[in-house]
Design a protein around this motif. Sequence first.
Motif, PDB file in Angstrom:
ATOM      1  N   GLN A   1       0.878  -1.260   0.144  1.00 25.36           N
ATOM      2  CA  GLN A   1       0.019   0.241   0.139  1.00 25.36           C
ATOM      3  C   GLN A   1       0.821   1.233  -0.019  1.00 25.36           C
ATOM      4  OE1 GLN A   1      -3.260  -0.058  -0.208  1.00 25.36           O
ATOM      5  NE2 GLN A   1      -3.238  -2.097  -0.214  1.00 25.36           N
TER       6      GLN A   1
ATOM      7  N   SER B   1      -8.029   1.276  -4.431  1.00 22.56           N
ATOM      8  CA  SER B   1      -9.255   0.204  -4.173  1.00 22.56           C
ATOM      9  C   SER B   1      -9.518  -0.760  -5.250  1.00 22.56           C
ATOM     10  CB  SER B   1     -10.454   1.184  -3.947  1.00 22.56           C
ATOM     11  OG  SER B   1     -11.464   0.376  -3.677  1.00 22.56           O
ATOM     12  N   THR B   2      -9.429  -0.009  -6.640  1.00 25.20           N
ATOM     13  CA  THR B   2      -9.667  -1.102  -7.796  1.00 25.20           C
ATOM     14  C   THR B   2      -8.880  -2.145  -7.950  1.00 25.20           C
ATOM     15  OG1 THR B   2     -10.727   1.013  -8.920  1.00 25.20           O
ATOM     16  CG2 THR B   2      -9.879  -0.856 -10.208  1.00 25.20           C
TER      17      THR B   2
ATOM     18  N   THR C   1      -6.715  -3.463  -5.438  1.00 21.99           N
ATOM     19  CA  THR C   1      -7.280  -4.359  -4.534  1.00 21.99           C
ATOM     20  C   THR C   1      -8.197  -5.252  -4.341  1.00 21.99           C
ATOM     21  OG1 THR C   1      -6.322  -2.691  -2.548  1.00 21.99           O
ATOM     22  CG2 THR C   1      -7.508  -4.519  -1.806  1.00 21.99           C
ATOM     23  N   THR C   2      -9.746  -4.738  -5.133  1.00 19.06           N
ATOM     24  CA  THR C   2     -10.554  -5.567  -5.550  1.00 19.06           C
ATOM     25  C   THR C   2     -10.432  -6.428  -6.646  1.00 19.06           C
ATOM     26  OG1 THR C   2     -11.891  -3.679  -4.848  1.00 19.06           O
ATOM     27  CG2 THR C   2     -12.940  -5.420  -6.367  1.00 19.06           C
ATOM     28  N   ALA C   3      -9.558  -6.077  -7.677  1.00 18.77           N
ATOM     29  CA  ALA C   3      -9.211  -6.730  -8.745  1.00 18.77           C
ATOM     30  C   ALA C   3      -8.552  -8.055  -8.423  1.00 18.77           C
ATOM     31  CB  ALA C   3      -8.462  -5.907  -9.813  1.00 18.77           C
ATOM     32  N   SER C   4      -7.583  -7.600  -7.433  1.00 22.16           N
ATOM     33  CA  SER C   4      -6.260  -8.799  -7.015  1.00 22.16           C
ATOM     34  C   SER C   4      -7.326 -10.006  -6.088  1.00 22.16           C
ATOM     35  CB  SER C   4      -5.491  -8.187  -6.047  1.00 22.16           C
ATOM     36  OG  SER C   4      -4.736  -7.362  -6.457  1.00 22.16           O
ATOM     37  N   ALA C   5      -8.378  -9.257  -5.335  1.00 20.01           N
ATOM     38  CA  ALA C   5      -9.097 -10.271  -4.667  1.00 20.01           C
ATOM     39  C   ALA C   5     -10.023 -11.229  -5.591  1.00 20.01           C
ATOM     40  CB  ALA C   5     -10.168  -9.628  -3.821  1.00 20.01           C
ATOM     41  N   VAL C   6     -10.477 -10.815  -6.879  1.00 21.32           N
ATOM     42  CA  VAL C   6     -11.087 -11.688  -7.865  1.00 21.32           C
ATOM     43  C   VAL C   6     -10.387 -12.388  -8.471  1.00 21.32           C
ATOM     44  CG1 VAL C   6     -12.376 -11.230 -10.005  1.00 21.32           C
ATOM     45  CG2 VAL C   6     -12.973  -9.714  -8.192  1.00 21.32           C
TER      46      VAL C   6
END
Length: 198
Positions: A19, A34-35, A37-42
């Motif tokens: 971060q 945020s985008t 982090t979300t994409a990494s989780a997906v």
Amino acid sequence: YLFLGTLYVGRSVFESILQLTFINVFKFELAGISTITTASAVVGVVSTVVGTPIALRYLGSERLYTKVSIAMLLIAHLAILVAVGNTVEGSPADTTVTAIFLAGIGLMAYFSSALYTLTASQVTEGVDSADHAQAVATTHALRSLVGIVGPLIGTGIYTWAGEGKAVGAMSTFAFSVALLLVSYGLFRHTNAETKTRR
């Protein structure tokens, strides 16, 4: 467990300053972070639910896919290291450098998820069925402990080497690469010992 501990510490050290690298080195805004982090989780979910079963069917061996995953994590770390090393202090990174960095993050998310699935499965392989629960509990406890130790090591190296600068991030990522290499060596060693015992 030594292999797992080394692997988990390397990953935790890396994550502890990711971060900060987004903000201080690549100058990403909060929405962009945020985008990512979300994409990494997906990507991680896709790896676990779709990618790992397909890879296991194709490769036919959890141990082989573990080796492939560690090698790909190493490539991801090196891509990120190269990207951070090519940033210019005080200005946003150019498009190519940012693309290399984000590709490294994507690879990292994919193969980290695969490795967690594989190691959870393999840790129960060498124990009696009655001890499976204890083996899994020990692995989770190890990950929790590493969640405390990894950030202390990562932020310590980052601060010592150059807080807020590319050199701080590079030093921390290089340490993470070294731990990955050690974990790969330990995996090969334990794999060879298992084959000898058989």
